[in-house]
Scaffold this motif. Structure first.
Motif, PDB file in Angstrom:
ATOM      1  N   PRO A 128       0.940  -1.058   0.061  1.00  0.00           N
ATOM      2  CA  PRO A 128       0.132   0.076   0.121  1.00  0.00           C
ATOM      3  C   PRO A 128       0.765   1.378   0.063  1.00  0.00           C
ATOM      4  O   PRO A 128       2.085   1.477   0.594  1.00  0.00           O
ATOM      5  CB  PRO A 128      -0.736  -0.122   1.227  1.00  0.00           C
ATOM      6  N   LEU A 129       0.396   2.398  -0.658  1.00  0.00           N
ATOM      7  CA  LEU A 129       0.985   3.725  -0.828  1.00  0.00           C
ATOM      8  C   LEU A 129       0.000   4.591  -0.106  1.00  0.00           C
ATOM      9  O   LEU A 129      -0.957   4.979  -0.951  1.00  0.00           O
ATOM     10  CB  LEU A 129       1.428   3.797  -1.977  1.00  0.00           C
ATOM     11  N   ALA A 130       0.286   5.032   0.979  1.00  0.00           N
ATOM     12  CA  ALA A 130      -0.742   5.958   1.706  1.00  0.00           C
ATOM     13  C   ALA A 130      -0.811   7.325   1.177  1.00  0.00           C
ATOM     14  O   ALA A 130       0.202   7.753   0.309  1.00  0.00           O
ATOM     15  CB  ALA A 130      -0.387   6.193   3.039  1.00  0.00           C
ATOM     16  N   PRO A 131      -1.708   8.119   1.239  1.00  0.00           N
ATOM     17  CA  PRO A 131      -1.733   9.554   0.899  1.00  0.00           C
ATOM     18  C   PRO A 131      -0.548  10.137   1.044  1.00  0.00           C
ATOM     19  O   PRO A 131       0.116  10.153   2.227  1.00  0.00           O
ATOM     20  CB  PRO A 131      -3.056   9.982   1.286  1.00  0.00           C
ATOM     21  N   ASN A 132      -0.103  10.828   0.110  1.00  0.00           N
ATOM     22  CA  ASN A 132       1.122  11.734  -0.051  1.00  0.00           C
ATOM     23  C   ASN A 132       2.523  10.994   0.281  1.00  0.00           C
ATOM     24  O   ASN A 132       3.570  11.572   0.371  1.00  0.00           O
ATOM     25  CB  ASN A 132       1.380  12.806   1.021  1.00  0.00           C
ATOM     26  N   GLU A 133       2.324   9.532   0.395  1.00  0.00           N
ATOM     27  CA  GLU A 133       3.716   8.753   0.654  1.00  0.00           C
ATOM     28  C   GLU A 133       4.523   8.473  -0.891  1.00  0.00           C
ATOM     29  O   GLU A 133       3.820   8.551  -1.720  1.00  0.00           O
ATOM     30  CB  GLU A 133       3.209   7.508   1.287  1.00  0.00           C
ATOM     31  N   PHE A 134       5.653   8.433  -0.646  1.00  0.00           N
ATOM     32  CA  PHE A 134       6.526   8.060  -1.710  1.00  0.00           C
ATOM     33  C   PHE A 134       6.665   6.598  -1.803  1.00  0.00           C
ATOM     34  O   PHE A 134       6.930   5.980  -0.685  1.00  0.00           O
ATOM     35  CB  PHE A 134       7.890   8.786  -1.752  1.00  0.00           C
ATOM     36  N   GLY A 135       6.758   5.922  -3.158  1.00  0.00           N
ATOM     37  CA  GLY A 135       7.390   4.504  -3.040  1.00  0.00           C
ATOM     38  C   GLY A 135       8.382   4.459  -4.156  1.00  0.00           C
ATOM     39  O   GLY A 135       8.443   5.134  -5.234  1.00  0.00           O
ATOM     40  N   ASN A 136       9.487   3.782  -3.926  1.00  0.00           N
ATOM     41  CA  ASN A 136      10.784   3.707  -4.800  1.00  0.00           C
ATOM     42  C   ASN A 136      10.721   1.972  -4.989  1.00  0.00           C
ATOM     43  O   ASN A 136      10.741   1.294  -4.303  1.00  0.00           O
ATOM     44  CB  ASN A 136      12.169   4.157  -4.072  1.00  0.00           C
ATOM     45  N   TYR A 137      10.609   1.816  -6.370  1.00  0.00           N
ATOM     46  CA  TYR A 137      10.574   0.558  -7.029  1.00  0.00           C
ATOM     47  C   TYR A 137      11.668   0.119  -8.032  1.00  0.00           C
ATOM     48  O   TYR A 137      11.817   0.915  -8.775  1.00  0.00           O
ATOM     49  CB  TYR A 137       9.122   0.340  -7.672  1.00  0.00           C
ATOM     50  N   ILE A 138      12.406  -1.037  -7.640  1.00  0.00           N
ATOM     51  CA  ILE A 138      13.387  -1.345  -8.529  1.00  0.00           C
ATOM     52  C   ILE A 138      13.016  -2.522  -9.152  1.00  0.00           C
ATOM     53  O   ILE A 138      12.598  -3.706  -8.553  1.00  0.00           O
ATOM     54  CB  ILE A 138      14.888  -1.527  -7.598  1.00  0.00           C
ATOM     55  N   PHE A 139      13.100  -2.846 -10.438  1.00  0.00           N
ATOM     56  CA  PHE A 139      12.861  -3.877 -11.275  1.00  0.00           C
ATOM     57  C   PHE A 139      14.234  -4.168 -11.972  1.00  0.00           C
ATOM     58  O   PHE A 139      14.845  -3.515 -12.330  1.00  0.00           O
ATOM     59  CB  PHE A 139      11.859  -3.603 -12.282  1.00  0.00           C
TER      60      PHE A 139
END
Length: 194
Positions: A128-139
């Protein structure tokens, strides 16, 4: 007003001169301390500048449900390329999944295959990504070739925890390649400071 902010080079120069004026010395220890202080100050300035650059863009993305801050091809792999994607949730709802479809291009601007005969790939970013939260994803190993130099986002879909879905009508509404390139440059500068 410039979208890239104003005054950063002048601020950094003033900061460096002030630091040098107050700490300059003939001793090796003082020079090492001076260099470390300048690196920390520059690193901090670059971080705050990067946040300011992306802040206005994120506000514009709110109606579309997602802000893609950067989407960069990474080449730290043997015989393959991956992706590093930084997003922010500009909404009041928690994101469950983000589906980003992209195509990788080689240096002469031809699309590279993800698998034989297939040019595009959809990456799933899991919340989950809450409001105003950042997410960094590496593939890792998105492409099994070192020829991919850049990628273009061709489709973006967001699924929220309440299972509602928002399809972005045009990926350029939620992703600004110039900001992504600038943030990559800032990361490169910070890397050289280490």
């Amino acid at each position: 007003c410039s979208p890239l902010g104003e005054g950063l080079p002048d601020q950094v120069a003033r900061m460096a001169v002030n630091t040098i004026d107050t700490k300059i010395s003939n001793s090796t220890e003082a020079k090492v301390v001076l260099l470390e202080d300048v690196k920390k100050s520059l690193d901090s300035s670059l971080d705050s500048w990067a946040k300011e650059i992306s802040k206005d863009f994120v506000k514009k993305c709110k109606p579309y449900g997602i802000s893609i801050i950067s989407a960069l091809v990474k080449s730290e792999y043997f015989n393959g390329k991956g992706m590093n994607i930084l997003i922010q949730n500009p909404t009041t709802k928690t994101i469950k999944y983000v589906y980003i479809t992209l195509v990788g291009y080689n240096p002469v601007n031809d699309a590279e295959d993800v698998s034989p005969g297939k040019k595009s790939i959809t990456l799933t970013l899991v919340g989950p990504l809450a409001p105003n939260e950042f997410g960094n994803y590496i593939f890792n190993y998105v492409w099994k070739t070192n020829l991919v130099k850049y990628a273009k986002i061709i489709n973006v879909k967001v699924k929220y925890m309440d299972n509602s879905i928002k399809v972005v009508p045009n990926p350029n509404l939620v992703y600004n390649e110039k900001i992504s390139d600038l943030l990559q440059s800032i990361d490169d500068i910070k890397e050289t400071l280490k």
